[in-house]
Write a protein that holds these residues in place. Structure first.
Motif, short mmCIF file in Angstrom:
data_model
loop_
_atom_site.label_atom_id
_atom_site.label_comp_id
_atom_site.label_asym_id
_atom_site.label_seq_id
_atom_site.Cartn_x
_atom_site.Cartn_y
_atom_site.Cartn_z
N LEU A 84 -44.60 16.76 -45.50
CA LEU A 84 -43.58 17.71 -45.94
C LEU A 84 -44.19 18.57 -47.03
O LEU A 84 -44.20 18.21 -48.20
CB LEU A 84 -42.35 16.98 -46.47
N GLY A 85 -44.75 19.71 -46.63
CA GLY A 85 -45.50 20.52 -47.58
C GLY A 85 -46.74 19.78 -48.02
O GLY A 85 -47.50 19.26 -47.21
N THR A 86 -46.94 19.67 -49.33
CA THR A 86 -48.11 18.95 -49.84
C THR A 86 -47.89 17.45 -49.90
O THR A 86 -48.83 16.70 -50.22
CB THR A 86 -48.46 19.46 -51.25
N VAL A 87 -46.69 17.00 -49.61
CA VAL A 87 -46.37 15.57 -49.67
C VAL A 87 -46.65 14.92 -48.31
O VAL A 87 -46.28 15.44 -47.26
CB VAL A 87 -44.89 15.36 -50.05
N SER A 88 -47.29 13.76 -48.34
CA SER A 88 -47.53 12.99 -47.13
C SER A 88 -47.00 11.58 -47.32
O SER A 88 -47.21 10.96 -48.36
CB SER A 88 -49.03 12.93 -46.80
N VAL A 89 -46.28 11.09 -46.31
CA VAL A 89 -45.69 9.76 -46.34
C VAL A 89 -46.32 8.91 -45.24
O VAL A 89 -46.43 9.35 -44.10
CB VAL A 89 -44.16 9.82 -46.14
N LEU A 90 -46.73 7.71 -45.61
CA LEU A 90 -47.30 6.75 -44.67
C LEU A 90 -46.24 5.68 -44.38
O LEU A 90 -45.80 4.99 -45.30
CB LEU A 90 -48.56 6.11 -45.27
N VAL A 91 -45.82 5.58 -43.13
CA VAL A 91 -44.83 4.60 -42.70
C VAL A 91 -45.54 3.59 -41.81
O VAL A 91 -46.23 3.98 -40.86
CB VAL A 91 -43.67 5.26 -41.93
N LEU A 92 -45.38 2.30 -42.11
CA LEU A 92 -46.10 1.30 -41.31
C LEU A 92 -45.31 0.00 -41.21
O LEU A 92 -44.35 -0.23 -41.94
CB LEU A 92 -47.49 1.04 -41.90
N ARG A 93 -45.75 -0.83 -40.29
CA ARG A 93 -45.23 -2.19 -40.18
C ARG A 93 -46.24 -3.11 -40.85
O ARG A 93 -47.42 -3.13 -40.48
CB ARG A 93 -45.01 -2.58 -38.71
N ASP A 94 -45.78 -3.87 -41.87
CA ASP A 94 -46.72 -4.69 -42.62
C ASP A 94 -47.01 -5.99 -41.90
O ASP A 94 -46.52 -6.25 -40.79
CB ASP A 94 -46.22 -4.91 -44.05
N ASP A 95 -47.82 -6.82 -42.52
CA ASP A 95 -48.25 -8.07 -41.88
C ASP A 95 -47.10 -9.05 -41.68
O ASP A 95 -47.20 -9.98 -40.88
CB ASP A 95 -49.35 -8.74 -42.71
N ASP A 96 -46.01 -8.87 -42.42
CA ASP A 96 -44.81 -9.68 -42.23
C ASP A 96 -43.82 -9.02 -41.29
O ASP A 96 -42.66 -9.45 -41.20
CB ASP A 96 -44.14 -9.95 -43.59
N GLU A 97 -44.26 -7.94 -40.63
CA GLU A 97 -43.48 -7.19 -39.62
C GLU A 97 -42.30 -6.43 -40.22
O GLU A 97 -41.37 -6.08 -39.50
CB GLU A 97 -43.03 -8.11 -38.47
N GLN A 98 -42.37 -6.16 -41.52
CA GLN A 98 -41.36 -5.32 -42.16
C GLN A 98 -41.83 -3.87 -42.16
O GLN A 98 -43.03 -3.59 -42.30
CB GLN A 98 -41.11 -5.78 -43.60
N VAL A 99 -40.90 -2.93 -42.01
CA VAL A 99 -41.24 -1.51 -42.06
C VAL A 99 -41.26 -1.07 -43.52
O VAL A 99 -40.29 -1.28 -44.26
CB VAL A 99 -40.23 -0.67 -41.25
N ARG A 100 -42.36 -0.49 -43.92
CA ARG A 100 -42.53 -0.02 -45.29
C ARG A 100 -42.97 1.44 -45.27
O ARG A 100 -43.44 1.95 -44.25
CB ARG A 100 -43.59 -0.85 -46.03
N ALA A 101 -42.83 2.11 -46.42
CA ALA A 101 -43.29 3.48 -46.55
C ALA A 101 -43.92 3.68 -47.92
O ALA A 101 -43.45 3.13 -48.92
CB ALA A 101 -42.13 4.46 -46.36
N PHE A 102 -45.02 4.45 -47.95
CA PHE A 102 -45.76 4.69 -49.18
C PHE A 102 -46.15 6.16 -49.26
O PHE A 102 -46.26 6.85 -48.24
CB PHE A 102 -47.06 3.86 -49.21
#
Length: 439
Positions: A84-102
């Motif tokens: 989103l413009g200069t902002v980038s968001v990383l969305v992933l499924r972690d090792d415990d299978e939870q959805v996280r975003a950074f």
């Protein structure tokens, strides 16, 4: 019948003035005040780079937005990125299978961590100096750094910056704000019963297409909110009733036969939903709620099963626990950037992402049951045909409109009777931007 959620109190027509010394915000507020209800926005709000930057900072960086689906993250380490413009968001499924975003930014010297729009990883490794993060965002390894016991930095203080994330019946929403609105939870409670029977958590991606429209993101969303232009979608009109958005007294004589067919199909759908306990009625709150939305289950034309030339199903294996293909479509619209259609055999999601004042990415994703077999249960070309054509047609319409609103001759025109939801979207935009610009 359309019902609504209790909404936050509407903002006053004009709140406190913009901060002194901020001419762009002052100009924004002046343009918002000039907008007349029932008419489109002034041209600068679709074309001006400085105002587009305010769209990003005041709306996109503070409101909940649709990022993707859990089906795009089937295994630990699977990720997608949203820019989103200069902002980038990383969305992933972690090792415990939870959805996280950074935030997609290394805590060392700021390098972008992941450049691809989607993929899979073990750890998150910065390509610059090899700082390594676990899938829960914690710093695991920083080469040549002095250890904490010798006066070096505490790794616990160098985890990736988190982004708020919510999963609503398989849809992933994110918010960049430090104190995100809880509105997504209230909306999720309403929306989930419509989508849960389709089992998005047990679906897979059959296809995904990114299309760049040469228009402002608001024009893309406005175009989706009306069927006034649907004569330009011959493939879609095989199953999409052209009287969508019109009241009974607004249906023109030329569409009367289609409308009578629609009423009969709606009655059949009502019976099928009542037998299965599926919610069907429209629920909407499009203007005053931060996460403006509308959800409803509606009938399809023809066989009433899917978006195909004759309305018959496109996937042999049905989604979730559904036992009947003729269940029409759940349609969900959420502002600023989502619409979707959920049939018994597949789901299509559309994510709208601004690339610039006059460029917008439309990411279309087709989901089918995880056990459906390509070439056996479905054909990708047939599955995607109607909406690939429709998206190209819509891109042309949006491009024509962008060219027009950039012309000095453009003046905001009045909406037709079938463009009520366009007016609602524009009113939502005005209200959100006025609130944020006045802070």
């Amino acid at each position: 019948m359309t019902s609504t959620l209790p909404a936050p109190a509407p903002a006053p027509a004009r709140t406190a003035p913009a901060a002194p010394g901020d001419p762009v915000r002052t100009r924004l507020l002046d343009l918002l005040d000039q907008r007349r209800p029932g008419r489109s926005l002034l041209g600068a709000l679709y074309t001006d780079p400085e105002l587009h930057d305010l769209d990003l900072r005041l709306l996109w960086h503070r409101q909940w937005f649709f990022a993707g689906t859990v089906a795009e993250l089937p295994e630990p380490g699977d990720y997608l990125t949203v820019d989103l413009g200069t902002v980038s968001v990383l969305v992933l499924r972690d090792d415990d299978e939870q959805v996280r975003a950074f935030r997609n930014v290394c805590r060392h010297r700021g390098a972008r961590l992941v450049s691809e729009p989607r993929g899979s990883l073990g750890n998150i490794v910065c390509g610059y100096h090899r700082w390594t993060y676990a899938t829960d965002g914690t710093l695991r390894h920083a080469p040549q750094m002095v250890p904490p016991e010798q006066g070096g930095p505490d790794p616990a203080c160098l985890s990736l910056r988190t982004v708020a994330v919510r999963v609503v019946a398989g849809l992933v929403f994110c918010c960049l704000a430090a104190d995100p609105s809880s509105d997504v939870d209230a909306v999720g409670e309403v929306v989930a019963p419509y989508l849960l029977p389709h089992g998005l958590d047990r679906a897979k991606v059959a296809a995904q297409v990114d299309l760049v429209e040469h228009g402002n993101w608001k024009l893309t969303m406005e175009n989706n909110r009306e069927c006034y232009h649907c004569d330009g979608h011959p493939e879609l009109l095989r199953t999409f009733f052209p009287t969508w958005g019109l009241r009974e007294d607004q249906v023109p004589p030329r569409l009367r036969a289609s409308h009578e067919r629609y009423l009969a199909a709606e009655d059949d759908l009502r019976v099928a939903c009542e037998r299965r306990g599926l919610p069907r009625e429209a629920v909407e709150d499009l203007v005053h709620r931060p996460l403006g939305f509308r959800v409803q289950r509606e009938a399809l034309d023809g066989a009433g099963e899917s978006f195909s030339p004759d309305g018959s199903r496109l996937v042999a294996r049905l989604l979730g626990d559904l036992d009947e293909p003729r269940l029409g479509r759940v349609t969900l619209h959420a502002q600023p950037n989502l619409w979707l259609h959920a049939m018994a055999d597949h789901v299509i999601t559309f994510a709208v992402l601004p690339l610039g004042p006059d460029r917008t990415l439309v990411r279309t994703t087709w989901l089918v049951d995880a056990d459906a077999r390509e070439g056996v249960d479905y054909d990708v070309e047939a599955l995607t045909g109607v909406w690939r054509a429709t998206n190209e047609q819509d891109a042309a319409f949006v491009g024509l409109t962008q060219a027009g609103v950039a012309d000095p001759a453009y003046e905001p025109g009045p909406y037709s009777e079938g463009e009520r939801q366009v007016d609602a979207f524009v009113s939502w935009y005005v209200e959100r931007m006025r609130e944020e610009a006045s802070r």
